[in-house]
Write a protein that holds these residues in place. Sequence first.
Motif, PDB file in Angstrom:
ATOM      1  N   MET A   1      46.491  50.640  42.602  1.00  0.00           N
ATOM      2  CA  MET A   1      47.170  49.411  43.021  1.00  0.00           C
ATOM      3  C   MET A   1      48.397  49.710  43.881  1.00  0.00           C
ATOM      4  O   MET A   1      48.656  49.016  44.861  1.00  0.00           O
ATOM      5  CB  MET A   1      47.578  48.576  41.798  1.00  0.00           C
ATOM      6  CG  MET A   1      48.213  47.248  42.163  1.00  0.00           C
ATOM      7  SD  MET A   1      47.180  46.150  43.148  1.00  0.00           S
ATOM      8  CE  MET A   1      45.980  45.676  41.946  1.00  0.00           C
TER       9      MET A   1
ATOM     10  N   ARG B   1      38.755  54.253  50.930  1.00  0.00           N
ATOM     11  CA  ARG B   1      38.250  54.414  49.556  1.00  0.00           C
ATOM     12  C   ARG B   1      37.282  55.588  49.509  1.00  0.00           C
ATOM     13  O   ARG B   1      36.512  55.800  50.448  1.00  0.00           O
ATOM     14  CB  ARG B   1      37.493  53.173  49.103  1.00  0.00           C
ATOM     15  CG  ARG B   1      38.350  52.000  48.761  1.00  0.00           C
ATOM     16  CD  ARG B   1      37.511  50.919  48.107  1.00  0.00           C
ATOM     17  NE  ARG B   1      36.347  50.549  48.890  1.00  0.00           N
ATOM     18  CZ  ARG B   1      36.275  49.507  49.685  1.00  0.00           C
ATOM     19  NH1 ARG B   1      37.285  48.697  49.811  1.00  0.00           N
ATOM     20  NH2 ARG B   1      35.174  49.242  50.364  1.00  0.00           N
TER      21      ARG B   1
ATOM     22  N   GLU C   1      34.934  51.400  44.472  1.00  0.00           N
ATOM     23  CA  GLU C   1      35.475  50.159  45.013  1.00  0.00           C
ATOM     24  C   GLU C   1      36.972  50.024  44.751  1.00  0.00           C
ATOM     25  O   GLU C   1      37.681  49.421  45.526  1.00  0.00           O
ATOM     26  CB  GLU C   1      34.739  48.951  44.412  1.00  0.00           C
ATOM     27  CG  GLU C   1      33.318  48.820  44.907  1.00  0.00           C
ATOM     28  CD  GLU C   1      33.233  48.638  46.408  1.00  0.00           C
ATOM     29  OE1 GLU C   1      34.011  47.838  46.977  1.00  0.00           O
ATOM     30  OE2 GLU C   1      32.389  49.306  47.034  1.00  0.00           O
ATOM     31  N   GLU C   2      37.442  50.563  43.645  1.00  0.00           N
ATOM     32  CA  GLU C   2      38.844  50.378  43.278  1.00  0.00           C
ATOM     33  C   GLU C   2      39.688  51.553  43.746  1.00  0.00           C
ATOM     34  O   GLU C   2      39.251  52.693  43.725  1.00  0.00           O
ATOM     35  CB  GLU C   2      38.979  50.201  41.766  1.00  0.00           C
ATOM     36  CG  GLU C   2      38.337  48.922  41.278  1.00  0.00           C
ATOM     37  CD  GLU C   2      38.608  48.664  39.819  1.00  0.00           C
ATOM     38  OE1 GLU C   2      39.624  49.149  39.296  1.00  0.00           O
ATOM     39  OE2 GLU C   2      37.787  47.972  39.205  1.00  0.00           O
TER      40      GLU C   2
ATOM     41  N   GLU D   1      47.109  50.211  47.308  1.00  0.00           N
ATOM     42  CA  GLU D   1      46.533  48.983  47.849  1.00  0.00           C
ATOM     43  C   GLU D   1      47.621  48.052  48.374  1.00  0.00           C
ATOM     44  O   GLU D   1      47.480  47.433  49.421  1.00  0.00           O
ATOM     45  CB  GLU D   1      45.711  48.288  46.768  1.00  0.00           C
ATOM     46  CG  GLU D   1      44.939  47.100  47.258  1.00  0.00           C
ATOM     47  CD  GLU D   1      44.031  46.523  46.191  1.00  0.00           C
ATOM     48  OE1 GLU D   1      43.761  45.312  46.279  1.00  0.00           O
ATOM     49  OE2 GLU D   1      43.584  47.264  45.295  1.00  0.00           O
TER      50      GLU D   1
END
Length: 85
Positions: free
Chosen positions: A55, A46, A51-52, A58
């Motif tokens: 998707m 990251r 934090e994100e 991920e």
Amino acid sequence: VVAGDAFFEKVDRIILLAGLYKDNKETFDDLIEASKKYDIPIVLVRPYGLEEVPMELEEKAATIVGWNANCIVDAIKSSDEYLEE
């Protein structure tokens, strides 16, 4: 294709920096495909302070770590464990 069989047969891990995904989607997709083909775990890092991550990245990563040297090293060392799940 990013590289050929001879290259990926020598690779133990693929480390992707999530912050570079937006501008390098095609290269990331090629590396993700290579990770599947050659059974190489992906360690997703990251960007510092975020934090994100996307998707689609991920879901493909064996593990996701923050921008911290100790965490990155530990993730590289243990990423084989995630392939077996």
